[in-house]
Scaffold this active site. Structure first.
Site, mmCIF file in Angstrom:
data_model
loop_
_atom_site.group_PDB
_atom_site.id
_atom_site.type_symbol
_atom_site.label_atom_id
_atom_site.label_comp_id
_atom_site.label_asym_id
_atom_site.label_seq_id
_atom_site.Cartn_x
_atom_site.Cartn_y
_atom_site.Cartn_z
ATOM 1 N N GLN A 27 42.230 45.515 47.504
ATOM 2 C CA GLN A 27 43.692 45.449 47.713
ATOM 3 C C GLN A 27 44.468 46.347 46.741
ATOM 4 O OE1 GLN A 27 45.319 41.468 47.344
ATOM 5 N NE2 GLN A 27 47.390 42.099 47.876
ATOM 6 N N TYR A 54 31.734 41.301 45.836
ATOM 7 C CA TYR A 54 33.164 41.611 45.940
ATOM 8 C C TYR A 54 33.360 43.110 46.196
ATOM 9 C CZ TYR A 54 34.179 36.933 43.993
ATOM 10 O OH TYR A 54 34.257 35.580 43.760
ATOM 11 N N GLN A 177 31.205 26.463 40.284
ATOM 12 C CA GLN A 177 32.469 27.162 40.558
ATOM 13 C C GLN A 177 32.968 26.772 41.950
ATOM 14 O OE1 GLN A 177 34.112 31.600 41.213
ATOM 15 N NE2 GLN A 177 32.948 31.375 39.328
ATOM 16 N N THR A 286 47.493 40.803 41.416
ATOM 17 C CA THR A 286 47.625 42.189 41.884
ATOM 18 C C THR A 286 48.559 42.973 40.969
ATOM 19 O OG1 THR A 286 49.439 41.534 43.356
ATOM 20 C CG2 THR A 286 47.225 41.620 44.319
ATOM 21 N N ASN A 294 51.068 33.508 34.785
ATOM 22 C CA ASN A 294 50.093 32.432 34.980
ATOM 23 C C ASN A 294 49.500 31.917 33.671
ATOM 24 O OD1 ASN A 294 50.663 33.219 37.535
ATOM 25 N ND2 ASN A 294 48.660 34.077 37.988
HETATM 26 N N1 LIG Z 1 32.985 31.256 43.930
HETATM 27 C C1 LIG Z 1 33.652 31.533 45.024
HETATM 28 O O1 LIG Z 1 33.168 31.342 46.143
HETATM 29 C C2 LIG Z 1 35.020 32.140 44.890
HETATM 30 C C3 LIG Z 1 35.848 32.279 46.025
HETATM 31 C C4 LIG Z 1 37.103 32.828 45.832
HETATM 32 C C5 LIG Z 1 37.526 33.211 44.550
HETATM 33 N N2 LIG Z 1 36.685 33.071 43.477
HETATM 34 C C6 LIG Z 1 37.065 33.483 42.113
HETATM 35 O O2 LIG Z 1 38.334 32.964 41.785
HETATM 36 C C7 LIG Z 1 39.209 34.047 41.451
HETATM 37 C C8 LIG Z 1 40.617 33.695 41.785
HETATM 38 O O3 LIG Z 1 40.757 33.477 43.199
HETATM 39 P P1 LIG Z 1 42.146 33.809 43.877
HETATM 40 O O4 LIG Z 1 42.447 35.245 43.670
HETATM 41 O O5 LIG Z 1 42.117 33.275 45.242
HETATM 42 O O6 LIG Z 1 43.113 32.914 42.938
HETATM 43 P P2 LIG Z 1 44.623 32.526 42.896
HETATM 44 O O7 LIG Z 1 44.985 32.691 41.470
HETATM 45 O O8 LIG Z 1 44.819 31.215 43.560
HETATM 46 O O9 LIG Z 1 45.408 33.636 43.785
HETATM 47 C C9 LIG Z 1 45.603 34.912 43.273
HETATM 48 C C10 LIG Z 1 46.592 35.699 44.095
HETATM 49 O O10 LIG Z 1 47.832 35.003 44.180
HETATM 50 C C11 LIG Z 1 48.933 35.914 43.984
HETATM 51 N N3 LIG Z 1 49.548 35.536 42.699
HETATM 52 C C12 LIG Z 1 48.922 35.178 41.555
HETATM 53 N N4 LIG Z 1 49.800 34.901 40.597
HETATM 54 C C13 LIG Z 1 51.017 35.071 41.119
HETATM 55 C C14 LIG Z 1 52.312 34.927 40.594
HETATM 56 N N5 LIG Z 1 52.512 34.545 39.342
HETATM 57 N N6 LIG Z 1 53.363 35.178 41.417
HETATM 58 C C15 LIG Z 1 53.173 35.567 42.699
HETATM 59 N N7 LIG Z 1 51.948 35.736 43.241
HETATM 60 C C16 LIG Z 1 50.875 35.484 42.462
HETATM 61 C C17 LIG Z 1 48.306 37.305 43.939
HETATM 62 O O11 LIG Z 1 48.172 37.827 45.260
HETATM 63 P P3 LIG Z 1 49.262 38.772 45.967
HETATM 64 O O12 LIG Z 1 50.045 39.493 44.913
HETATM 65 O O13 LIG Z 1 48.433 39.680 46.805
HETATM 66 O O14 LIG Z 1 50.089 37.859 46.817
HETATM 67 C C18 LIG Z 1 46.908 37.021 43.423
HETATM 68 O O15 LIG Z 1 45.961 38.017 43.726
HETATM 69 C C19 LIG Z 1 38.616 35.236 42.206
HETATM 70 O O16 LIG Z 1 39.011 36.470 41.697
HETATM 71 C C20 LIG Z 1 37.148 34.999 41.978
HETATM 72 O O17 LIG Z 1 36.784 35.401 40.683
HETATM 73 C C21 LIG Z 1 35.454 32.538 43.648
#
Ligand SMILES: NC(=O)c1ccc[n+]([C@@H]2O[C@H](COP(=O)([O-])OP(=O)(O)OC[C@H]3O[C@@H](n4cnc5c(N)ncnc54)[C@H](OP(=O)(O)O)[C@@H]3O)[C@@H](O)[C@H]2O)c1
Length: 332
Positions: A27, A54, A177, A286, A294
């Site tokens: 992205q 990833y 996790q 992003t 956060n």
């Molecule tokens: N083990 C597994 O199967 C598994 C699966 C999924 C993830 N993970 C791990 O967990 C990590 C986090 O997952 P996630 O990226 O889904 O977590 P998340 O923190 O719930 O979502 C992150 C996304 O939310 C948006 N965001 C975050 N903070 C923000 C803020 N302060 N204001 C506005 N938008 C905000 C951004 O996307 P936008 O800017 O694009 O909107 C960001 O990329 C992954 O990178 C990975 O390491 C593991």
């Protein structure tokens, strides 16, 4: 930043960690990825999570470049193995062959001699558990992996792995996790109680429900430009929460965050950290401002009345069914 032990191990991890699923190598451009990693480091995050799969292995490369030059001892680097990294039948799963080949690729891409935590990204029904655990144990002996964990394993699967490790004298897993957020609490009935007894921590993913819990997605309206819901790679992943009923209820959380002087993202991250079995909340980003927002959730205490208000708003929208923790019956 605050730090917590990873399971019943000596390793400390930052309460908030940074993950690069769907962002690095996909992205966001490399410059933005580097800025987010730099913001994470500046804010005291020491724990970084990625996976071989990833962005079809590109995410590990981007993270390796972004962390280049940072003192290795000041970082905890986590990666994972299971999902396909190539087209062949042995480019997936938890066989001795794939794990061994995958760790070598991960170390090369991450430009490091070892990872701090190596995680089985799902349970592999096509490989004997003994084979997987023995291979992980060998990697620990070889110094390529310091600790071993799993991801999205059920309570029964975690219990089986611990039993085999104890019987065979293998290194025990120290972490799981799972997905965990105000909206997705499926680990609470079975996985958390078992993990507490056994000294296994949760390192939780999508604590902000992929951005939904920031409240930026409004019911009945187009998602904001540049957000995950508009990204070709991300929109399918976030779809489960892009439902008007969910988005409406999330808007009702805004006064709760405002009363506490927290942003919605901070409230969401602080919420998962109230669970003492959670060692770290992995946040994605992003933009560097998101990381800086956060990270302020570290150390925040939410009083029981606040947790009750949140439950009062979300009510039956919360997913609690432990059977939602499931790995593919056959390797993908
Ligand atoms: N083990 C597994 O199967 C598994 C699966 C999924 C993830 N993970 C791990 O967990 C990590 C986090 O997952 P996630 O990226 O889904 O977590 P998340 O923190 O719930 O979502 C992150 C996304 O939310 C948006 N965001 C975050 N903070 C923000 C803020 N302060 N204001 C506005 N938008 C905000 C951004 O996307 P936008 O800017 O694009 O909107 C960001 O990329 C992954 O990178 C990975 O390491 C593991």
């Amino acid at each position: 930043m605050e730090f917590r032990h990873l399971g019943r191990s000596g390793l400390m991890v930052s309460e908030i960690s940074y993950g690069n699923w769907l962002t690095h190598g996909s992205q966001v451009e490399e410059d933005a990825a580097k800025q987010c990693v730099q913001a994470a480091l500046d804010e005291g995050i020491t724990t970084f999570d990625t996976a071989d799969v990833y962005a079809a292995t590109k995410a590990e490369e981007v993270l390796g470049r972004a962390l280049k030059g940072v003192r290795r001892e000041s970082l905890e680097i986590f990666t994972k193995v299971y999902w396909p990294t190539g087209s062949g039948p042995n480019d997936r799963g938890l066989s001795r062959k794939h794990i061994t080949e995958s760790i070598h690729g991960s170390l090369r891409r991450l430009q490091t001699d070892y990872v701090d935590l190596y995680q089985a990204h799902r349970f592999d029904y096509e490989t004997p558990l003994e084979e997987t655990l023995k291979t992980f144990d060998d990697l620990v002996r070889q110094g390529k992996v310091l600790y071993v964990g799993v991801s999205e394993w059920s309570a029964d699967q975690i219990a089986q792995a611990l039993k085999i490790a104890d019987e065979m004298g293998f290194d025990r897993i120290v972490s799981n996790q799972p997905q965990y957020s105000m909206l997705w609490r499926v680990i609470e009935p079975e996985i958390v109680p078992l993990s507490e007894r056994e000294g296994v921590s949760q390192i939780v993913w999508s604590p902000i429900a992929q951005g939904v819990l920031t409240g930026k997605y409004l019911p009945g309206q187009q998602p904001p430009a540049g957000s995950r819901a508009t990204d070709p790679g991300g929109s399918g992943m976030i779809a489960r929460f892009m439902d008007d009923e969910v988005l409406t209820k999330v808007q009702e959380l805004k006064p709760i965050a405002a009363d506490l002087g927290l942003s919605m993202a901070q409230l969401a991250v602080a919420w998962v950290l109230q669970n003492p079995n959670v060692a770290s909340a992995i946040v994605g980003a992003t933009r560097p401002e998101q990381v800086r927002d956060n990270v302020k959730a570290a150390g925040v205490k939410l009083e029981p009345e606040v947790l009750e208000r949140i439950d009062g708003v979300l009510g039956s929208l919360v997913e609690r069914d432990p059977s939602r923790t499931a790995s593919p019956a056959k390797r993908p």
